[in-house]
Write an enzyme that holds these catalytic residues in place. Structure first.
Site, PDB file in Angstrom:
ATOM      1  N   ARG A  26      13.238   4.548  12.176  1.00  0.00           N
ATOM      2  CA  ARG A  26      12.032   5.384  12.182  1.00  0.00           C
ATOM      3  C   ARG A  26      11.181   5.076  13.424  1.00  0.00           C
ATOM      4  O   ARG A  26      11.708   4.641  14.435  1.00  0.00           O
ATOM      5  CB  ARG A  26      11.274   5.160  10.863  1.00  0.00           C
ATOM      6  CG  ARG A  26      12.128   5.539   9.637  1.00  0.00           C
ATOM      7  CD  ARG A  26      11.385   5.303   8.346  1.00  0.00           C
ATOM      8  NE  ARG A  26      10.177   6.112   8.284  1.00  0.00           N
ATOM      9  CZ  ARG A  26       9.182   5.888   7.422  1.00  0.00           C
ATOM     10  NH1 ARG A  26       9.278   4.884   6.555  1.00  0.00           N
ATOM     11  NH2 ARG A  26       8.113   6.656   7.422  1.00  0.00           N
ATOM     12  N   ARG A  70       4.844  11.136  -2.382  1.00  0.00           N
ATOM     13  CA  ARG A  70       4.638  10.710  -1.001  1.00  0.00           C
ATOM     14  C   ARG A  70       5.893  10.976  -0.163  1.00  0.00           C
ATOM     15  O   ARG A  70       6.935  10.349  -0.381  1.00  0.00           O
ATOM     16  CB  ARG A  70       4.340   9.209  -0.977  1.00  0.00           C
ATOM     17  CG  ARG A  70       4.200   8.638   0.405  1.00  0.00           C
ATOM     18  CD  ARG A  70       4.195   7.109   0.385  1.00  0.00           C
ATOM     19  NE  ARG A  70       4.035   6.603   1.737  1.00  0.00           N
ATOM     20  CZ  ARG A  70       4.242   5.354   2.081  1.00  0.00           C
ATOM     21  NH1 ARG A  70       4.588   4.447   1.186  1.00  0.00           N
ATOM     22  NH2 ARG A  70       4.094   4.974   3.340  1.00  0.00           N
ATOM     23  N   TYR A 113      11.055   8.976   1.212  1.00  0.00           N
ATOM     24  CA  TYR A 113      11.024   7.943   0.165  1.00  0.00           C
ATOM     25  C   TYR A 113      11.686   8.373  -1.142  1.00  0.00           C
ATOM     26  O   TYR A 113      11.771   7.577  -2.075  1.00  0.00           O
ATOM     27  CB  TYR A 113       9.573   7.519  -0.094  1.00  0.00           C
ATOM     28  CG  TYR A 113       8.926   6.888   1.119  1.00  0.00           C
ATOM     29  CD1 TYR A 113       9.393   5.668   1.608  1.00  0.00           C
ATOM     30  CD2 TYR A 113       7.879   7.513   1.799  1.00  0.00           C
ATOM     31  CE1 TYR A 113       8.828   5.087   2.734  1.00  0.00           C
ATOM     32  CE2 TYR A 113       7.303   6.947   2.927  1.00  0.00           C
ATOM     33  CZ  TYR A 113       7.783   5.734   3.382  1.00  0.00           C
ATOM     34  OH  TYR A 113       7.232   5.168   4.508  1.00  0.00           O
ATOM     35  N   GLU A 139      12.874  -9.398   1.086  1.00  0.00           N
ATOM     36  CA  GLU A 139      12.098  -8.245   1.567  1.00  0.00           C
ATOM     37  C   GLU A 139      12.905  -6.972   1.289  1.00  0.00           C
ATOM     38  O   GLU A 139      14.108  -6.946   1.556  1.00  0.00           O
ATOM     39  CB  GLU A 139      11.874  -8.405   3.082  1.00  0.00           C
ATOM     40  CG  GLU A 139      11.153  -7.251   3.745  1.00  0.00           C
ATOM     41  CD  GLU A 139      11.092  -7.416   5.280  1.00  0.00           C
ATOM     42  OE1 GLU A 139      11.609  -8.427   5.807  1.00  0.00           O
ATOM     43  OE2 GLU A 139      10.547  -6.506   5.928  1.00  0.00           O
ATOM     44  N   PRO A 160       0.791  -1.236   0.000  1.00  0.00           N
ATOM     45  CA  PRO A 160       0.000   0.000   0.000  1.00  0.00           C
ATOM     46  C   PRO A 160       0.823   1.286   0.000  1.00  0.00           C
ATOM     47  O   PRO A 160       1.863   1.371   0.647  1.00  0.00           O
ATOM     48  CB  PRO A 160      -0.840  -0.107   1.281  1.00  0.00           C
ATOM     49  CG  PRO A 160      -0.250  -1.203   2.075  1.00  0.00           C
ATOM     50  CD  PRO A 160       0.465  -2.110   1.130  1.00  0.00           C
ATOM     51  N   ASN A 161       0.299   2.242  -0.736  1.00  0.00           N
ATOM     52  CA  ASN A 161       0.816   3.617  -0.826  1.00  0.00           C
ATOM     53  C   ASN A 161       2.068   3.764  -1.694  1.00  0.00           C
ATOM     54  O   ASN A 161       2.541   4.880  -1.913  1.00  0.00           O
ATOM     55  CB  ASN A 161       1.081   4.211   0.574  1.00  0.00           C
ATOM     56  CG  ASN A 161      -0.194   4.352   1.376  1.00  0.00           C
ATOM     57  OD1 ASN A 161      -1.114   5.036   0.951  1.00  0.00           O
ATOM     58  ND2 ASN A 161      -0.281   3.673   2.516  1.00  0.00           N
ATOM     59  N   HIS A 197      12.880  -2.484   1.475  1.00  0.00           N
ATOM     60  CA  HIS A 197      12.277  -1.218   1.897  1.00  0.00           C
ATOM     61  C   HIS A 197      13.123  -0.079   1.359  1.00  0.00           C
ATOM     62  O   HIS A 197      14.356  -0.160   1.368  1.00  0.00           O
ATOM     63  CB  HIS A 197      12.212  -1.118   3.428  1.00  0.00           C
ATOM     64  CG  HIS A 197      11.389  -2.198   4.040  1.00  0.00           C
ATOM     65  ND1 HIS A 197      10.016  -2.172   4.043  1.00  0.00           N
ATOM     66  CD2 HIS A 197      11.746  -3.355   4.633  1.00  0.00           C
ATOM     67  CE1 HIS A 197       9.555  -3.258   4.631  1.00  0.00           C
ATOM     68  NE2 HIS A 197      10.583  -4.008   4.989  1.00  0.00           N
ATOM     69  N   ASN A 239       8.122  -5.604  -1.281  1.00  0.00           N
ATOM     70  CA  ASN A 239       8.049  -4.480  -0.353  1.00  0.00           C
ATOM     71  C   ASN A 239       6.620  -4.470   0.190  1.00  0.00           C
ATOM     72  O   ASN A 239       5.704  -3.965  -0.465  1.00  0.00           O
ATOM     73  CB  ASN A 239       8.369  -3.140  -1.023  1.00  0.00           C
ATOM     74  CG  ASN A 239       8.418  -2.008  -0.005  1.00  0.00           C
ATOM     75  OD1 ASN A 239       7.922  -2.156   1.114  1.00  0.00           O
ATOM     76  ND2 ASN A 239       9.000  -0.888  -0.382  1.00  0.00           N
ATOM     77  N   ALA A 246       3.289  -0.955   4.672  1.00  0.00           N
ATOM     78  CA  ALA A 246       2.809  -1.004   6.067  1.00  0.00           C
ATOM     79  C   ALA A 246       2.409  -2.411   6.502  1.00  0.00           C
ATOM     80  O   ALA A 246       2.446  -2.722   7.700  1.00  0.00           O
ATOM     81  CB  ALA A 246       1.640  -0.035   6.242  1.00  0.00           C
TER      82      ALA A 246
HETATM   83  C1  DQA Z   1       8.339   1.037   3.523  1.00  0.00           C
HETATM   84  C2  DQA Z   1       8.484   1.239   5.027  1.00  0.00           C
HETATM   85  C3  DQA Z   1       7.166   0.995   5.744  1.00  0.00           C
HETATM   86  O1  DQA Z   1       7.318   1.232   7.133  1.00  0.00           O
HETATM   87  C4  DQA Z   1       6.106   1.930   5.215  1.00  0.00           C
HETATM   88  O2  DQA Z   1       4.851   1.625   5.819  1.00  0.00           O
HETATM   89  C5  DQA Z   1       5.986   1.949   3.739  1.00  0.00           C
HETATM   90  C6  DQA Z   1       7.210   1.889   2.944  1.00  0.00           C
HETATM   91  C7  DQA Z   1       9.612   1.411   2.757  1.00  0.00           C
HETATM   92  O3  DQA Z   1       9.761   0.981   1.615  1.00  0.00           O
HETATM   93  O4  DQA Z   1      10.462   2.139   3.292  1.00  0.00           O
HETATM   94  O5  DQA Z   1       4.913   2.109   3.176  1.00  0.00           O
HETATM   95  O6  DQA Z   1       8.068  -0.340   3.264  1.00  0.00           O
END
Ligand code: DQA
Length: 142
Positions: free
Chosen positions: A106, A17, A22, A97, A9-10, A99, A73, A76
């Site tokens: 964080r 964003r 990011y 995985e 998500p997002n 990020h 990835n 959240a």
């Molecule tokens: C994320 C880190 C997560 O904590 C966050 O909720 C994201 C992006 C990252 O790529 O840094 O949506 O996965």
């Protein structure tokens, strides 16, 4: 060799964003970078994003059924989705995985990953390079 690069998500909102966290690379640019990096290393990568947990789970089932390696990835979902973890743990080829940010640097709720325990490894904190590094790491695993 196929490679699925799955984003939670997002992440489609990359570019606008929270660029301080990011970066300014858009999701479309990230997808193109991944496809090109993978191509150079002999993979045919497919890059997908969803805001929906059920869709992400169905993509992980697809990867499991066809033994396709996955770079994930979970966004959240990383921090609380046992359903995504249970789907990811069924994968029959390696799963890495990734990020963009470093969740451990964080907020405290980001310090837990329910995914890391079933991943071959985790790469975090290098922005778009996290994905480049993960694709390279996948070559080593295979
Ligand atoms: C994320 C880190 C997560 O904590 C966050 O909720 C994201 C992006 C990252 O790529 O840094 O949506 O996965």
């Amino acid at each position: 060799m196929r490679l699925l690069i799955l984003n939670g998500p997002n992440l489609a909102r990359l570019g606008t964003r929270e660029p301080g966290i990011y970066g300014s690379t858009t999701y479309a640019e990230l997808a193109a970078i991944c496809i090109e990096t993978a191509r150079e290393l002999g993979f045919e990568a497919e890059v997908r994003q969803t805001d929906d947990e059920a869709t992400l789970i169905s993509w992980l089932h697809e990867a499991a059924d066809s033994a396709i390696p996955v770079i994930l990835n979970p966004a959240a979902f990383t921090h609380y989705s046992y359903a995504v973890r249970d789907a990811a743990s069924q994968c029959t080829a390696p799963l890495i995985e990734v990020h963009l940010s470093n969740p451990l640097a964080r907020e405290e709720f980001r310090h837990t990953s329910v995914i890391s325990g079933i991943a071959a490894g985790t790469i975090a904190g290098f922005g778009v390079d996290s994905y480049r590094l993960a694709i390279r790491a996948m070559v080593g695993l295979l």
